[in-house]
Design an enzyme around this catalytic site. Structure first.
Site, PDB file in Angstrom:
ATOM      1  N   CYS A 294      60.225  77.037 -39.353  1.00  0.00           N
ATOM      2  CA  CYS A 294      59.974  75.588 -39.340  1.00  0.00           C
ATOM      3  C   CYS A 294      58.699  75.280 -38.560  1.00  0.00           C
ATOM      4  O   CYS A 294      57.916  74.415 -38.950  1.00  0.00           O
ATOM      5  CB  CYS A 294      61.152  74.842 -38.716  1.00  0.00           C
ATOM      6  SG  CYS A 294      62.679  75.039 -39.638  1.00  0.00           S
TER       7      CYS A 294
ATOM      8  N   CYS B 267      62.327  75.861 -52.036  1.00  0.00           N
ATOM      9  CA  CYS B 267      62.407  76.671 -50.823  1.00  0.00           C
ATOM     10  C   CYS B 267      63.345  76.084 -49.791  1.00  0.00           C
ATOM     11  O   CYS B 267      63.701  76.743 -48.821  1.00  0.00           O
ATOM     12  CB  CYS B 267      61.040  76.800 -50.185  1.00  0.00           C
ATOM     13  SG  CYS B 267      59.952  77.798 -51.156  1.00  0.00           S
TER      14      CYS B 267
END
Lengths: 290, 391
Positions: A106, A35
């Protein structure tokens, strides 16, 4: 080049709490090499197994992934587990002075690792996705079906992120979770999920409460700012921060595109109208430059 | 901070001599080259000189040079033209590793009923010639294959591919944006019909490109309007930029040998030193013929954006095949087409040198890069696991 805040840069260049805790009470692992980002979070509790006394991380990822992990470890220290669980991905982004929207995933990864760590410590599974292209969901017992095959993301996880961050477009969902950012095949399904979460649960028309304690009033002001006002400002690349509440006086500072904007006076009035509408009719909004 | 600019496949510094050449054509000699008076005429003669200079670098005739606004326009014009010239042919061939200027257009054309074959590459980035040969047929209107890849520098056998296209009556276009000025190209002995060039990749300014169009090749203009460029590209000439490009091509010819000796030696020294100092790294396309100025190195267990930002702290400018730098979420389509494992694709860094690169700059990169990778690996769960397993 990304427009990272000085705080993001600082936490990227000088990350706090990198490493591991050999006798950690809880470990949360999310993401994978495939990923492009992954986070392993270690948490150490005090002797009463109540407060977090130490946190460390290892992160594979871009500057904002490293900064988000660093911020998270700083934020959880000293909190008990319930307080830690209350940290949202937006809190992590706020701690960093904001993240580019494309990088919000994030902060979601940080929040998710924390949730996994605490859930595992408490002996149950968290609604996470696996980030794993090859091995299926990391938590096969969890209910839910994979929506984004490229990044292995389930409907349960997506609904949660859509709801917490009040996302309204598939593009936002991609920025926050990566879902839909690979082949794009699941975008129609993401649209359905947005409709389901944001449309199908029409909130009762909210009304101004009759009477409020000071504490309640402050809470409500914060809630309205978070839920009703900041998302509107984000849409135009702006933001605001609550500086102080003193009786009926609410001080806010405008950030990003709103800072120094010629029409910030109008924006302040918009905030005032909204707060008068939903909290108390004597509220006065003041703009401060801080 | 003084920049150490190793991102010349992204764009290049305008050569001072190039800038001097174009400078008078803004405020002093601002005439329209199409005008009848002396004032426009003197611009016209400089544009003609520039056309000759560009043609010389390519081994072409001046009337085979069409000035455009950029490489992307040249790519678009070439492919559109071929489809209009052969309305009965409904097939396009390109490669999986093309620049978006070609690939996006081809993919869009599938929605208008065209069949598009994207030819794959092997692990070193080399074109699958068997797949290509099998794909070309009498329905093929155009083949568009890049001369050299922007991310890896891998050079395709475009001459051989062009001959195969010819045998089926298809036109052949090559996006040579990265190759021109770096490796010798001679259109006089070539069977390639069309070629794209971009000024800012060879020390001319941004905003100027060229479409080479072989004499006798049927063509339909992309931009219509005035008679400029023999009605093949309408719009008032960007005279100053054209003049700059002419100078840049002249200089590129003069520096061609140095590019393939001095620059190549620095590139080789850089990649050899990094490969020696840093374990778990691989050169993307290392086994193939490559441009002399480019190296793409994949560092396992770390992510490209983080590497770039740490390099940037030392003034070092490079680029990455990682997803995070672009805001997209998947790593580079080029590296994925090559089958570069995910463990590496996210941590790929491209260094692209130029004739301005110095040995001292290469020394700095060789000095700073290993600790950067070590720092990020120490921080990465995968890097740590790996280091532990080794210890």
């Amino acid at each position: 080049m990304w427009d990272y805040t000085p705080i993001v840069k600082d936490h990227f260049l000088n990350p706090r709490n990198v490493g591991d805790i050999p006798d950690a009470d809880a470990i949360g692992e999310v993401g994978s090499l495939a990923c492009g980002d992954a986070l392993k979070l270690y948490i150490k509790l005090d002797d009463n197994k109540d407060k977090i006394v130490d946190a460390k991380f290892q992160t594979f990822g871009c500057a904002s992934a490293i900064a988000s992990s660093s911020a998270l470890t700083e934020m959880v220290k000293g909190k008990n587990l319930d307080e830690a669980l209350a940290i949202s991905n937006q809190d992590i982004a706020d701690f960093l002075g904001g993240l580019p929207e494309e990088k919000m995933h994030c902060s979601v990864m940080g929040q998710e690792a924390l949730e996994v760590a605490i859930a595992k410590y408490r002996g149950h599974e968290a609604p996470v996705h696996s980030h794993d292209h090859d091995h299926g969901p990391a938590y096969p017992d969890q209910e839910g079906t994979i929506v984004c095959k490229c990044f292995g993301i389930t409907d349960i996880f997506l609904k949660k992120v859509i709801e917490t961050n009040r996302l309204t477009t598939p593009e936002q969902v991609t920025h926050f979770t990566k879902a839909g950012g690979g082949c794009g095949g699941c975008i129609p399904k993401i649209k359905e999920l947005i409709d389901e979460v944001m449309g199908a649960s029409p909130e009762e028309p909210r009304k101004r409460p009759e009477k409020l304690t000071n504490m309640k009033k402050m809470q409500l002001i914060q809630e309205v700012l978070e839920r009703d006002i900041r998302p509107l400002l984000w849409a135009d690349g702006g933001d605001l921060e609550l500086i102080d509440i003193d009786g009926a006086k609410v001080q806010v500072a405008f950030r990003k595109a709103c800072a120094g904007c010629a029409s910030s006076g109008n924006t302040a009035r918009m905030v005032e109208i909204k707060l008068r509408d939903l909290v108390a009719e004597d509220i006065v909004v003041e703009e401060v430059s801080q | 901070m003084k920049e150490i600019y190793l991102d010349n496949n992204a764009t290049t510094k305008v050569d001072e001599a190039v800038f001097e050449e174009m400078r008078p054509y803004f405020c002093e000699l601002y005439g329209n080259p199409s005008s009848m008076h002396f004032f426009g005429g003197q611009v016209q003669s400089k544009v003609t000189e520039a056309r000759v200079r560009v043609a010389d670098l390519l081994g072409a005739a001046p009337d085979e040079i069409i000035f455009t606004a950029c490489g992307t326009e040249s790519d678009n014009a070439a492919i559109r033209s071929a489809l209009e010239v052969f309305p009965e042919r409904r097939h396009i061939i390109t490669s999986r590793v093309e620049h978006p200027a070609v690939l996006t257009q081809c993919r869009n054309l599938t929605q208008r009923g065209y069949r598009v074959s994207e030819i794959g590459v092997d692990g070193a980035g080399r074109l699958d010639m068997d797949e290509y040969k099998a794909a070309v047929d009498t329905d093929t209107a155009i083949v568009s294959l890049m001369w050299a890849n922007n991310e890896t520098g891998v050079v395709f056998p475009v001459e051989e591919a062009a001959a195969i296209a010819k045998s089926k009556g298809a036109l052949f276009h090559s996006d040579a944006v990265q190759a021109i000025g770096k490796i010798p190209i001679d259109m006089s002995t070539s069977s390639i019909d069309m070629l794209s060039l971009s000024g800012h990749k060879l020390h001319a300014p941004k905003g100027i490109g060229v479409l080479y169009l072989r004499r006798g090749t049927p063509f339909r203009p992309f931009m219509v309007g005035g008679h400029q460029e023999k009605s093949r590209r309408a719009g008032t000439e960007n005279a100053a930029a054209i003049i700059a490009l002419g100078k840049a091509c002249q200089l590129a010819g003069q520096h061609m040998e140095a590019e393939n000796t001095v620059v190549k030696a620095m590139r080789d020294r850089l990649q050899d030193a990094l490969m020696t100092a840093i374990p778990h790294a691989r050169i993307n396309g290392g086994g193939a013929e490559r441009l002399p100025n480019t190296t793409s190195i994949a560092f396992e267990f770390v992510e490209g954006e983080a590497i770039l930002l740490l390099l940037s702290e030392f003034g070092i400018c490079a680029s990455s095949g990682s997803a995070c730098t672009s805001g997209s979420l998947e790593p580079s389509h080029v590296l994925r087409a090559m089958g570069v494992p995910f463990t590496c694709a996210h941590g790929s860094i491209r260094f692209s040198l130029s004739r301005y690169t110095t040995d001292a700059e290469i020394d700095t990169v060789i000095r700073e890069m290993p600790p950067i990778i070590a720092k990020l690996r120490q921080m990465s769960p995968f890097g740590r696991e790996h280091l532990k397993a080794q210890a």
